[in-house]
Motif scaffolding. Structure first.
Motif, PDB file in Angstrom:
ATOM      1  N   UNK A  28       5.989  -1.913   5.836  1.00 52.45           N
ATOM      2  CA  UNK A  28       5.642  -2.567   4.651  1.00 52.45           C
ATOM      3  C   UNK A  28       5.012  -2.017   3.458  1.00 52.45           C
ATOM      4  N   UNK A  29       4.520  -0.627   3.749  1.00 54.82           N
ATOM      5  CA  UNK A  29       3.891   0.231   2.571  1.00 54.82           C
ATOM      6  C   UNK A  29       4.878   0.710   1.578  1.00 54.82           C
ATOM      7  N   UNK A  30       6.148   0.527   1.913  1.00 55.23           N
ATOM      8  CA  UNK A  30       7.242   1.077   0.861  1.00 55.23           C
ATOM      9  C   UNK A  30       7.107   0.030  -0.421  1.00 55.23           C
ATOM     10  N   UNK A  31       6.349  -1.214  -0.236  1.00 48.90           N
ATOM     11  CA  UNK A  31       6.164  -1.943  -1.166  1.00 48.90           C
ATOM     12  C   UNK A  31       5.075  -1.478  -1.995  1.00 48.90           C
ATOM     13  N   UNK A  32       5.070  -2.271  -3.201  1.00 50.17           N
ATOM     14  CA  UNK A  32       3.788  -1.820  -4.515  1.00 50.17           C
ATOM     15  C   UNK A  32       2.373  -2.336  -3.583  1.00 50.17           C
ATOM     16  N   UNK A  33       1.952  -1.550  -2.797  1.00 54.45           N
ATOM     17  CA  UNK A  33       0.617  -1.871  -2.418  1.00 54.45           C
ATOM     18  C   UNK A  33      -0.324  -1.897  -3.583  1.00 54.45           C
ATOM     19  N   UNK A  34      -0.306  -1.019  -4.383  1.00 58.19           N
ATOM     20  CA  UNK A  34      -1.339  -1.110  -5.519  1.00 58.19           C
ATOM     21  C   UNK A  34      -1.346  -2.088  -6.301  1.00 58.19           C
ATOM     22  N   UNK A  35      -0.200  -3.135  -6.259  1.00 59.20           N
ATOM     23  CA  UNK A  35      -0.195  -4.427  -6.658  1.00 59.20           C
ATOM     24  C   UNK A  35      -0.560  -5.447  -6.038  1.00 59.20           C
ATOM     25  N   UNK A  36       0.059  -5.380  -4.775  1.00 63.01           N
ATOM     26  CA  UNK A  36      -0.557  -6.341  -3.754  1.00 63.01           C
ATOM     27  C   UNK A  36      -1.656  -6.588  -3.316  1.00 63.01           C
ATOM     28  N   UNK A  37      -2.402  -5.264  -3.009  1.00 67.88           N
ATOM     29  CA  UNK A  37      -3.743  -5.400  -2.597  1.00 67.88           C
ATOM     30  C   UNK A  37      -4.871  -5.346  -3.739  1.00 67.88           C
ATOM     31  N   UNK A  38      -4.450  -6.016  -4.774  1.00 74.41           N
ATOM     32  CA  UNK A  38      -5.539  -6.197  -5.844  1.00 74.41           C
ATOM     33  C   UNK A  38      -5.893  -7.444  -6.197  1.00 74.41           C
ATOM     34  N   UNK A  39      -5.107  -8.591  -5.850  1.00 73.81           N
ATOM     35  CA  UNK A  39      -5.358  -9.976  -5.746  1.00 73.81           C
ATOM     36  C   UNK A  39      -5.241 -10.734  -4.528  1.00 73.81           C
ATOM     37  N   UNK A  40      -6.159 -11.384  -4.429  1.00 72.07           N
ATOM     38  CA  UNK A  40      -6.279 -12.354  -3.234  1.00 72.07           C
ATOM     39  C   UNK A  40      -5.102 -13.032  -2.710  1.00 72.07           C
ATOM     40  N   UNK A 125      -8.162  -0.526   0.009  1.00 66.53           N
ATOM     41  CA  UNK A 125      -8.094  -1.185  -1.449  1.00 66.53           C
ATOM     42  C   UNK A 125      -9.135  -1.112  -2.113  1.00 66.53           C
ATOM     43  N   UNK A 126      -9.119  -1.231  -3.555  1.00 71.77           N
ATOM     44  CA  UNK A 126     -10.136  -1.229  -4.306  1.00 71.77           C
ATOM     45  C   UNK A 126     -10.908  -2.711  -4.573  1.00 71.77           C
ATOM     46  N   UNK A 127     -10.236  -3.702  -4.035  1.00 66.00           N
ATOM     47  CA  UNK A 127     -10.696  -4.783  -3.822  1.00 66.00           C
ATOM     48  C   UNK A 127     -11.542  -5.240  -3.064  1.00 66.00           C
ATOM     49  N   UNK A 128     -11.362  -4.444  -1.788  1.00 70.16           N
ATOM     50  CA  UNK A 128     -12.337  -4.690  -0.786  1.00 70.16           C
ATOM     51  C   UNK A 128     -13.819  -4.096  -0.856  1.00 70.16           C
ATOM     52  N   UNK A 129     -14.588  -4.815   0.057  1.00 65.68           N
ATOM     53  CA  UNK A 129     -16.039  -4.423  -0.336  1.00 65.68           C
ATOM     54  C   UNK A 129     -16.483  -4.986  -1.612  1.00 65.68           C
ATOM     55  N   UNK A 130     -16.145  -6.161  -2.051  1.00 61.36           N
ATOM     56  CA  UNK A 130     -16.384  -6.800  -3.133  1.00 61.36           C
ATOM     57  C   UNK A 130     -17.425  -7.253  -3.369  1.00 61.36           C
ATOM     58  N   UNK A 131     -18.277  -7.304  -4.747  1.00 62.61           N
ATOM     59  CA  UNK A 131     -19.526  -7.761  -5.029  1.00 62.61           C
ATOM     60  C   UNK A 131     -19.398  -9.346  -5.116  1.00 62.61           C
ATOM     61  N   UNK A 132     -18.381 -10.106  -5.122  1.00 64.94           N
ATOM     62  CA  UNK A 132     -18.262 -11.352  -5.338  1.00 64.94           C
ATOM     63  C   UNK A 132     -18.458 -11.839  -3.816  1.00 64.94           C
ATOM     64  N   UNK A 133     -19.353 -12.578  -3.283  1.00 63.59           N
ATOM     65  CA  UNK A 133     -19.263 -12.902  -1.765  1.00 63.59           C
ATOM     66  C   UNK A 133     -18.066 -13.780  -1.524  1.00 63.59           C
ATOM     67  N   UNK A 134     -17.829 -14.634  -2.133  1.00 61.75           N
ATOM     68  CA  UNK A 134     -16.646 -15.631  -1.944  1.00 61.75           C
ATOM     69  C   UNK A 134     -15.430 -15.007  -1.842  1.00 61.75           C
ATOM     70  N   UNK A 135     -15.177 -13.938  -2.730  1.00 59.02           N
ATOM     71  CA  UNK A 135     -14.112 -12.968  -2.329  1.00 59.02           C
ATOM     72  C   UNK A 135     -14.126 -12.103  -1.106  1.00 59.02           C
ATOM     73  N   UNK A 136     -14.957 -11.580  -0.997  1.00 63.12           N
ATOM     74  CA  UNK A 136     -15.240 -10.701   0.271  1.00 63.12           C
ATOM     75  C   UNK A 136     -14.999 -11.476   1.671  1.00 63.12           C
ATOM     76  N   UNK A 137     -15.685 -12.956   1.366  1.00 61.26           N
ATOM     77  CA  UNK A 137     -15.541 -13.838   2.529  1.00 61.26           C
ATOM     78  C   UNK A 137     -13.866 -13.973   2.846  1.00 61.26           C
ATOM     79  N   UNK A 138     -13.290 -14.191   1.606  1.00 62.81           N
ATOM     80  CA  UNK A 138     -11.845 -14.618   1.825  1.00 62.81           C
ATOM     81  C   UNK A 138     -11.103 -13.166   2.576  1.00 62.81           C
ATOM     82  N   UNK A 139     -11.270 -12.263   2.046  1.00 63.50           N
ATOM     83  CA  UNK A 139     -10.749 -10.979   2.475  1.00 63.50           C
ATOM     84  C   UNK A 139     -11.169 -10.524   3.868  1.00 63.50           C
TER      85      UNK A 139
END
Length: 682
Positions: A28-40, A125-139
């Motif tokens: 699956x890494x052949x897809x655009x990970x930079x896009x996929x792994x930036x939005x929940x 990903x850049x979104x992981x270890x997010x400062x927003x607790x709700x987003x991090x809980x989703x991740x």
């Protein structure tokens, strides 16, 4: 709510493809990970692609419930083939050339690769270890789901293949082709790593009641359940190879520290119980009827249901329940349900293991099929239908349909958690504790609904560690028929050889006895804890209400009871049997004098009159473990050699092992360039 649309999107997002070998999985890494792994939202779509691997017909969509649900005293596939084959897995008779082997192997490793890639890309990903607790809980929740999914794929590989290639990193991180040749890892080490991984992940996950799609997604309880399941397997017996002599079938062994695994199983099953998020509130029947009607409940028995898509994935209810014929590709009203296969069957003797008051018995054991126009026909074959699920129990998907029912499969149930806890606590404490006894009691109480009857039984089985273990395994036998559990339970407790020995004799002896008497029926009756004459006294004829033809020209049998608790389909006719004709010999007189009858245990499927012995399907359905020669002499298979035995007085401790472990597929051996080697006599 059914999660099917999300899974279809997942298939598109991650491009599910077929592959020749797990070594050539399209990452699956052949897809655009930079896009996929930036939005929940996109990460969730990618996670759906991991889930989608469970839907494959080569795993839970079909094979795991049909091809690889091995014969026992519960699940049964009758085969009259007199010679060895490449792919008769259910009767322990296969070679590395079996075509289903590669498909199932590749599908499981496809799931592993998708999960490994998702986990790696999310954590990087850049979104992981997010400062927003709700987003991090989703991740954290999504990360936990992927890790549980990965453990499911690996657990199945270990149970079926033993020691297997293992890695927790995606193939996209391999530098050379040689790095793709993963080393074979000991099954205990695989389970240890997966268990420790899930212990951490589970703490940050949510309960099913907190997840939008409930038990159609993996929850905290599902993670705990998976830990308990893997720990119980790791602490139990399994068939180990003789590396010095690959032709040897191996030996049954358990780890020296097995009690540590049982302690873990007990602890994590207890976490599920103590959470109070699941119960056995629904009746046994309704759990499965609701699944056939696409009703999802997130606080009852199901803990995780694989969410198949209607008309797209899943053969649950197509390979189960009554078979349904079609004419020129379609069924005809009142049969509006289309074709049904019914091939995932149960032993014809399964119903005799149930107490008369057990409500599960008459629901699960199906004794008739349907013609294309809805007429029920008696089934007096070597097996009975598994009526837990059926296309006929829910809304019609069309008169021209066959498989891909979309009926969910309950991969994890609360009843399983209760009984895993009871088994583990009994082992850890060298006998049943009060909590273990209560866990067993809860499952049995739902089945009987009679507190006095249940209390009397529980009091009779709690006297020793051995008695209680037998009671727990007996309860699992009655509770999980058709759910690919029985052979695994028997392997874990090193009881498979013994149970198959008596399963063979039960068929052989009853068939022989109905024709001319048998020396084996008394042996089996005693083993089953019944009166010594039990199998000599079961009826050889089955009486039922005859078919009539009304003035409208439509053939009818009798009125449908119009009660889903009696029969889940309220439209089609049913067969009415003479009272107790299935269990006790009765004389057909009085108000039942006009009933028709059919031979059951002495018809042609059971006994070959020309040969003067039980049919080939009885003699060869356990082919790779126990069978007869052409003269009808009984023997067992030890390290590939058939040896004649006299079952009377035979010491079951001397029985050979059951070669339930599957061989590595031939293409894996070839592509491995000497890295992989088959044992167990393959």
């Amino acid at each position: 709510m059914k999660l099917t649309k999300l899974f279809i999107l997942g298939l598109v997002a991650l491009g599910v493809v077929a592959c020749d070998s797990y070594l050539e999985v399209e990452s699956p890494s052949k897809y655009e990970d930079e896009f996929v792994f930036t939005k929940t939202s996109e990460i969730n779509r990618a996670l759906n692609g991991v889930y989608a691997q469970l839907l494959s017909g080569n795993t839970y969509g079909n094979y795991y419930l049909a091809q690889f649900c091995l014969n026992s005293d519960v699940d049964m596939w009758a085969s009259g083939t007199e010679t060895a084959t490449d792919n008769s897995y259910r009767r322990f008779d296969c070679t590395p050339l079996g075509s289903e082997l590669s498909k199932a192997w590749n599908a499981a490793y496809m799931g592993v690769e998708y999960a490994n890639n998702f986990i790696a890309k999310l954590q990087q990903s850049s979104i992981y270890n997010n400062e927003d607790e709700d987003i991090q809980a989703q991740l954290d929740q999504m990360l936990g789901e992927a890790k549980v999914l990965r453990s499911i794929f690996y657990h199945d590989l270990v149970v079926m293949w033993g020691d297997v290639p293992f890695s927790l990193t995606p193939t996209s991180e391999a530098d050379t082709n040689e790095d793709l040749l993963l080393p074979v890892t000991d099954r205990t080490e695989i389970h240890k790593q997966l268990i420790e991984d899930l212990k951490v992940a589970a703490e940050k996950m949510q309960f099913a009641s907190e997840i939008e799609n409930g038990v159609e997604r993996i929850s905290k309880e599902a993670a705990w359940t998976q830990i308990a399941r893997m720990a119980l397997t790791a602490g139990g017996y399994s068939l180990r190879p003789d590396t010095a002599n690959p032709k040897n079938y191996g030996t049954m062994e358990r780890p020296s520290n097995y009690k540590e695994f049982y302690q873990t199983a007990m602890e994590y099953a207890k976490k599920v119980i103590d959470s109070g998020t699941h119960s056995l509130g629904k009746s046994f029947n309704k759990v499965f009827i609701d699944e056939c009607n696409y009703i999802v409940t997130s606080n009852d028995d199901p803990i995780f249901e694989i969410p198949f898509a209607k008309n797209s994935t899943g053969n649950v209810g197509y390979i189960h329940g009554p078979s349904g014929a079609v004419y020129e590709g379609a069924s005809v009203a009142p049969n509006i349900w289309g074709q049904s296969n019914g091939g995932a069957c149960l032993s014809a003797f399964y119903r005799f293991f149930f107490d008369e008051a057990d409500k599960r018995r008459d629901f699960v054991n199906g004794l008739w099929d349907y013609t294309y126009d809805g007429i029920p026909n008696l089934r007096n074959h070597l097996t009975v239908r598994n009526n837990k699920w059926s296309k006929f129990w829910g809304p019609s998907l069309g008169a021209e349909t066959s498989g891909n029912t979309g009926i969910n499969y309950p991969l994890m149930r609360y009843a399983d958690v209760l009984l895993m806890y009871a088994e583990a606590a009994n082992e850890v404490n060298e006998g049943p504790t009060a909590e273990a006894i209560d866990a067993l009691k809860q499952v049995r109480m739902r089945a009987f609904g009679d507190a006095a009857l249940v209390d009397e039984y529980i009091a009779s089985v709690q006297g020793s560690k051995e008695d209680f273990l037998k009671a727990v395994l007996d309860e699992r036998k009655l509770e999980f028929g058709g759910e690919n559990m029985r052979w695994r339970d028997l392997v874990r407790n090193n009881m498979y050889s013994e149970v198959l020995f008596y399963s063979f004799l039960r068929y052989f002896g009853v068939s022989e006895g109905m024709a001319s008497g048998s020396m084996y029926t008394e042996m089996v009756s005693e083993y089953d804890g019944k009166n010594v004459e039990f199998y000599d006294n079961i009826p050889s004829r089955i009486y039922f209400k005859p078919t009539t033809v009304d003035n409208d020209g439509v053939t009818h049998t009798n009125n449908n009871p119009q009660d889903v608790n009696v029969y889940p389909n309220t439209t089609l006719d049913v067969i009415e049997f003479y009272p107790n004709t299935l269990y006790v010999k009765e004389i057909n007189t009085g108000q039942y004098a006009g009933y028709e009858y059919a031979d059951f245990f002495i018809n042609s499927s059971w006994y070959d009159e020309a040969e003067g012995m039980p049919s080939t399907s009885i003699r060869y359905s356990f082919y790779g473990f126990m069978r007869t020669d052409l003269r009808g002499n009984i023997g067992v298979v030890k390290n590939g050699t058939w040896e004649s035995i006299n079952p009377v007085g035979y010491d079951v401790a001397q029985l050979p092992v059951v070669r339930y472990i599957l061989p590595y597929p031939n293409d894996v051996i070839q592509r491995g360039g000497g890295v992989y080697k088959n044992y167990y006599g393959y």
